[in-house]
Design a protein around this motif. Sequence first.
Motif, PDB file in Angstrom:
ATOM      1  N   THR A   1      -1.778  -0.660  -2.372  1.00 41.68           N
ATOM      2  CA  THR A   1      -1.050  -0.507  -1.110  1.00 41.68           C
ATOM      3  C   THR A   1      -1.517  -1.486  -0.039  1.00 41.68           C
ATOM      4  O   THR A   1      -1.159  -1.342   1.137  1.00 41.68           O
ATOM      5  CB  THR A   1      -1.209   0.933  -0.587  1.00 41.68           C
ATOM      6  OG1 THR A   1      -2.612   1.205  -0.392  1.00 41.68           O
ATOM      7  CG2 THR A   1      -0.628   1.940  -1.570  1.00 41.68           C
ATOM      8  N   LYS A   2      -2.351  -2.468  -0.457  1.00 40.85           N
ATOM      9  CA  LYS A   2      -2.890  -3.465   0.482  1.00 40.85           C
ATOM     10  C   LYS A   2      -3.654  -2.794   1.623  1.00 40.85           C
ATOM     11  O   LYS A   2      -3.513  -3.151   2.797  1.00 40.85           O
ATOM     12  CB  LYS A   2      -1.767  -4.351   1.031  1.00 40.85           C
ATOM     13  CG  LYS A   2      -1.013  -5.115  -0.054  1.00 40.85           C
ATOM     14  CD  LYS A   2       0.130  -5.937   0.524  1.00 40.85           C
ATOM     15  CE  LYS A   2       0.899  -6.649  -0.593  1.00 40.85           C
ATOM     16  NZ  LYS A   2       2.060  -7.407  -0.071  1.00 40.85           N
TER      17      LYS A   2
ATOM     18  N   GLU B   1       5.228  -0.598 -10.189  1.00 36.16           N
ATOM     19  CA  GLU B   1       5.555  -0.223  -8.822  1.00 36.16           C
ATOM     20  C   GLU B   1       5.484   1.294  -8.691  1.00 36.16           C
ATOM     21  O   GLU B   1       6.070   2.024  -9.501  1.00 36.16           O
ATOM     22  CB  GLU B   1       6.954  -0.726  -8.474  1.00 36.16           C
ATOM     23  CG  GLU B   1       7.105  -1.174  -7.049  1.00 36.16           C
ATOM     24  CD  GLU B   1       8.419  -1.887  -6.778  1.00 36.16           C
ATOM     25  OE1 GLU B   1       8.593  -2.379  -5.660  1.00 36.16           O
ATOM     26  OE2 GLU B   1       9.257  -1.948  -7.688  1.00 36.16           O
TER      27      GLU B   1
ATOM     28  N   ARG C   1       0.031   9.985   0.798  1.00 38.23           N
ATOM     29  CA  ARG C   1      -1.285  10.223   1.374  1.00 38.23           C
ATOM     30  C   ARG C   1      -1.197  11.416   2.325  1.00 38.23           C
ATOM     31  O   ARG C   1      -0.567  11.335   3.372  1.00 38.23           O
ATOM     32  CB  ARG C   1      -1.739   8.964   2.121  1.00 38.23           C
ATOM     33  CG  ARG C   1      -3.217   8.913   2.456  1.00 38.23           C
ATOM     34  CD  ARG C   1      -3.527   7.604   3.151  1.00 38.23           C
ATOM     35  NE  ARG C   1      -4.943   7.348   3.285  1.00 38.23           N
ATOM     36  CZ  ARG C   1      -5.462   6.346   3.983  1.00 38.23           C
ATOM     37  NH1 ARG C   1      -4.652   5.510   4.615  1.00 38.23           N
ATOM     38  NH2 ARG C   1      -6.768   6.178   4.047  1.00 38.23           N
TER      39      ARG C   1
ATOM     40  N   LEU D   1      -5.755   2.289  -5.881  1.00 40.66           N
ATOM     41  CA  LEU D   1      -4.682   2.650  -4.949  1.00 40.66           C
ATOM     42  C   LEU D   1      -4.832   1.903  -3.627  1.00 40.66           C
ATOM     43  O   LEU D   1      -3.838   1.537  -2.994  1.00 40.66           O
ATOM     44  CB  LEU D   1      -4.676   4.160  -4.707  1.00 40.66           C
ATOM     45  CG  LEU D   1      -4.461   5.037  -5.949  1.00 40.66           C
ATOM     46  CD1 LEU D   1      -4.391   6.504  -5.560  1.00 40.66           C
ATOM     47  CD2 LEU D   1      -3.201   4.626  -6.694  1.00 40.66           C
ATOM     48  N   TYR D   2      -6.059   1.674  -3.220  1.00 42.51           N
ATOM     49  CA  TYR D   2      -6.329   0.920  -1.990  1.00 42.51           C
ATOM     50  C   TYR D   2      -5.804  -0.513  -2.138  1.00 42.51           C
ATOM     51  O   TYR D   2      -5.143  -1.056  -1.241  1.00 42.51           O
ATOM     52  CB  TYR D   2      -7.829   0.925  -1.710  1.00 42.51           C
ATOM     53  CG  TYR D   2      -8.230   0.307  -0.394  1.00 42.51           C
ATOM     54  CD1 TYR D   2      -8.264   1.068   0.772  1.00 42.51           C
ATOM     55  CD2 TYR D   2      -8.585  -1.041  -0.316  1.00 42.51           C
ATOM     56  CE1 TYR D   2      -8.636   0.509   1.985  1.00 42.51           C
ATOM     57  CE2 TYR D   2      -8.956  -1.617   0.892  1.00 42.51           C
ATOM     58  CZ  TYR D   2      -8.983  -0.832   2.038  1.00 42.51           C
ATOM     59  OH  TYR D   2      -9.346  -1.396   3.237  1.00 42.51           O
TER      60      TYR D   2
ATOM     61  N   GLU E   1       3.694  -1.521   4.216  1.00 41.05           N
ATOM     62  CA  GLU E   1       3.985  -0.933   2.904  1.00 41.05           C
ATOM     63  C   GLU E   1       4.452   0.512   3.045  1.00 41.05           C
ATOM     64  O   GLU E   1       4.666   1.193   2.043  1.00 41.05           O
ATOM     65  CB  GLU E   1       2.731  -0.975   2.010  1.00 41.05           C
ATOM     66  CG  GLU E   1       2.221  -2.364   1.712  1.00 41.05           C
ATOM     67  CD  GLU E   1       3.234  -3.204   0.946  1.00 41.05           C
ATOM     68  OE1 GLU E   1       3.939  -2.648   0.079  1.00 41.05           O
ATOM     69  OE2 GLU E   1       3.339  -4.415   1.223  1.00 41.05           O
TER      70      GLU E   1
ATOM     71  N   VAL F   1       2.824   6.054  -3.267  1.00 43.25           N
ATOM     72  CA  VAL F   1       1.565   6.769  -3.064  1.00 43.25           C
ATOM     73  C   VAL F   1       1.709   7.649  -1.827  1.00 43.25           C
ATOM     74  O   VAL F   1       1.943   7.152  -0.722  1.00 43.25           O
ATOM     75  CB  VAL F   1       0.376   5.803  -2.895  1.00 43.25           C
ATOM     76  CG1 VAL F   1      -0.924   6.586  -2.716  1.00 43.25           C
ATOM     77  CG2 VAL F   1       0.272   4.871  -4.096  1.00 43.25           C
TER      78      VAL F   1
ATOM     79  N   TYR G   1       3.507   5.443   0.813  1.00 43.76           N
ATOM     80  CA  TYR G   1       3.395   3.992   0.780  1.00 43.76           C
ATOM     81  C   TYR G   1       3.908   3.447  -0.552  1.00 43.76           C
ATOM     82  O   TYR G   1       3.764   4.084  -1.595  1.00 43.76           O
ATOM     83  CB  TYR G   1       1.934   3.553   0.946  1.00 43.76           C
ATOM     84  CG  TYR G   1       1.317   3.922   2.273  1.00 43.76           C
ATOM     85  CD1 TYR G   1       1.283   3.015   3.329  1.00 43.76           C
ATOM     86  CD2 TYR G   1       0.760   5.183   2.484  1.00 43.76           C
ATOM     87  CE1 TYR G   1       0.714   3.355   4.550  1.00 43.76           C
ATOM     88  CE2 TYR G   1       0.195   5.536   3.695  1.00 43.76           C
ATOM     89  CZ  TYR G   1       0.168   4.614   4.724  1.00 43.76           C
ATOM     90  OH  TYR G   1      -0.393   4.947   5.925  1.00 43.76           O
ATOM     91  N   ARG G   2       4.482   2.269  -0.480  1.00 42.86           N
ATOM     92  CA  ARG G   2       4.818   1.537  -1.699  1.00 42.86           C
ATOM     93  C   ARG G   2       3.574   0.812  -2.179  1.00 42.86           C
ATOM     94  O   ARG G   2       2.782   0.312  -1.383  1.00 42.86           O
ATOM     95  CB  ARG G   2       5.931   0.531  -1.427  1.00 42.86           C
ATOM     96  CG  ARG G   2       6.273  -0.368  -2.613  1.00 42.86           C
ATOM     97  CD  ARG G   2       7.214  -1.490  -2.186  1.00 42.86           C
ATOM     98  NE  ARG G   2       7.409  -2.452  -3.255  1.00 42.86           N
ATOM     99  CZ  ARG G   2       6.596  -3.475  -3.509  1.00 42.86           C
ATOM    100  NH1 ARG G   2       5.525  -3.673  -2.736  1.00 42.86           N
ATOM    101  NH2 ARG G   2       6.844  -4.316  -4.497  1.00 42.86           N
ATOM    102  N   GLY G   3       3.408   0.749  -3.499  1.00 42.38           N
ATOM    103  CA  GLY G   3       2.250   0.054  -4.045  1.00 42.38           C
ATOM    104  C   GLY G   3       2.557  -0.577  -5.389  1.00 42.38           C
ATOM    105  O   GLY G   3       3.519  -0.203  -6.063  1.00 42.38           O
TER     106      GLY G   3
ATOM    107  N   PHE H   1      -3.332   0.425   2.468  1.00 47.98           N
ATOM    108  CA  PHE H   1      -2.448   1.364   3.172  1.00 47.98           C
ATOM    109  C   PHE H   1      -1.938   0.746   4.482  1.00 47.98           C
ATOM    110  O   PHE H   1      -1.957   1.364   5.538  1.00 47.98           O
ATOM    111  CB  PHE H   1      -3.159   2.693   3.437  1.00 47.98           C
ATOM    112  CG  PHE H   1      -3.585   3.396   2.178  1.00 47.98           C
ATOM    113  CD1 PHE H   1      -2.655   4.094   1.417  1.00 47.98           C
ATOM    114  CD2 PHE H   1      -4.892   3.348   1.739  1.00 47.98           C
ATOM    115  CE1 PHE H   1      -3.037   4.743   0.245  1.00 47.98           C
ATOM    116  CE2 PHE H   1      -5.278   3.986   0.569  1.00 47.98           C
ATOM    117  CZ  PHE H   1      -4.355   4.678  -0.179  1.00 47.98           C
TER     118      PHE H   1
END
Length: 681
Positions: free
Chosen positions: A343-344, A371, A376, A339-340, A350, A374, A361-363, A346
């Motif tokens: 999302t680059k 796609e 948080r 996930l890290y 994003e 996420v 966030y988009r990931g 977080f």
Amino acid sequence: MFFKVMVLSLLLRRVESSQQEDLSFTYNGFREANISLDGLAQITHNGLLMLTNGTKLQKSHTFYPHPLHFKNLSTGNVFSFSTTFVFAMVSEYPTIGGPGIAFVITPSMKFPGAEAGHYMGLFNATNLGNSSNHVIAVELDSLLNLDFKDIDDNHVGIDINELTSIKSSPTSFFSDQDHQHHNLTLISGQPMQLWVEYNGPQKQLNVTIAPFNVPKPFIPLLSLNLDLARIIIDPMFVGFSSATANVQVNQYVLGWSFRMNGEAGELDLSRLPKLPRRGPKKKTKIVTIGIPVVSCAVLVVAIILVLILFIMRRKKKFAEVLEEWELNYGPHRFKYKDLYIATKGFKDNELLGVGGFGRVYRGVLPTSKQEVAVKRISHDSKQGEREFIAEIVSIGKLRHRNIVTLLGYCRRKGELLLVYDFMPNGSLNKLLYDQSDKTESVVLSWTQRFQIIKNVASALLYLHEEWEQVVIHRDVKSSNVLLDKEMNGRLGDFGLARLYDHGTDPQTTHVVGTLGYLAPEFSRIGKANPSTDVFAFGAFMLEVACGRRPIQIRASEERMVLMDWVLSCWSKGLILETVDPKLGTEYKVEEMEMVLKLGLLCSHSIPVARPPMRQVLRYLEGEVPIPELSSLGLTTNIGGQIFVPSEGSSDVSVWNINPSYMGSEMTLSSSVAESILSGGR
């Protein structure tokens, strides 16, 4: 003479058809099987049907060599039929697949012009979707192809005349033991069994999959009402088609059974041939001689210590939390590291939005390239842990086309993360109100709005009546309705949801929700039930039709509360004056009037006067007419007055009141509560 020949031909065909009505075959291995092979298809020395090998960009076909008559000559209907086979797919890379296996029913064993790769040896770019193909296929696809609108790189789909599935699902099976869905990976190299069954009288096609040695699940993976009579032309062939691409994926069929007009015979799993051993053969260990034992031991210990330090630092960076309750309720668990990366880290660029319970966030998942969104959970959210668990327990097991799917979750120290399907068109709230970030305003048409209303109604019906427990959403509003790529509405954000068993009484809870959507009795008794969701849905319908928030602080006193304003306009026969001005006249008057009136009915101050969601959906689908509002005791609350239309006119009588709080419940005398209203639209 010609007439005699025709009669004789028809008689011979009827005899042949009657002989095939109960045709069946079962191959526990293919060493002596009567089948036709083409392309890469071959049978190994131990009776294994190998559809593909390491050769790239080639086709493979295997068929039962005799054509079958699927139709009843007297009625033209398709017979019931059933087939099952055990298969395995082995990729040279554990996370990258290729064109899968397709079980096909086709008028010919030859496919001139068909291409390999993602066309699976069945079609080419020019004949995709042609009604003259008459091809029915069930695909086991491990390659994501956006041109064919694949849902992922690990799915089962039903195809008619092309490779864009009319229905598909991620590969999984429903366990009859623990009553849960379990994911399967097609390219795992493990044998699996597939069942394809067609019920002729009911015109229903079912597809079921399960791991090897697991009995056929009671609930199929795919179920589709489909009349095959318009596709099948007698006679037809049954078999398998496959192809290779640039990644080596070996595909095998271990056994196959088919029956016309009955259930396919069970395969004897103990007699099926074994799959080839995976991986290279074990090499003989070479013992190095001449290296001092002490020096070797010191070197090994030093390397181990360095590795331990490296692993400990890496684990600390991506450390996660796992508690006992997650074993019972948790759906698929994601790695924090994935996930890290998705999302680059977080990054703010994003960021999709910020809500009361965290940031979204988009990931893009690093492995599947899927796609996702996420969520948080904020550290300072006092109810974050409780709401997180509520979402995991409830939406984690809900499956409905109009509910945002929770794909999985992750927990890391104080961080709580939820992973959802990505909704490319964002929330309905943004399209209704906030278009400041768009160069051109995008106005939702009435057709789109009406469809979204029905989508949300369908989701609430599922939550209230059709799932294993009653689910009260408690926060139905436009910002919690997300839009997929086809602009279908999906209900999301179950952080405030409450569950209880069917037939039981819901417990009193804290009053939560959004002002303007809260049912008046909720603030008094604190009990959320399906009726409180219906009230919020009524406010939501008025919001979508009028393009206004349920409470608009800066509006005039008459228009501050949307429901009161619409009710007032209805009492004057001017209900269409409340329609969103952005729609102009581009809407169906009867649909608009029905939605506005239904919004008022669902927002009735008396809970028992509100219809259940099943009845609401029937109104929306036009199955039954909405009752006249004049018989339901509706009143307006504007500026501290009660307006009740007089009999036969739009005039109103006035009762002065002094409400203590905007939107709170008002207790009226029985004569007022039971007054019969008439007039208006």
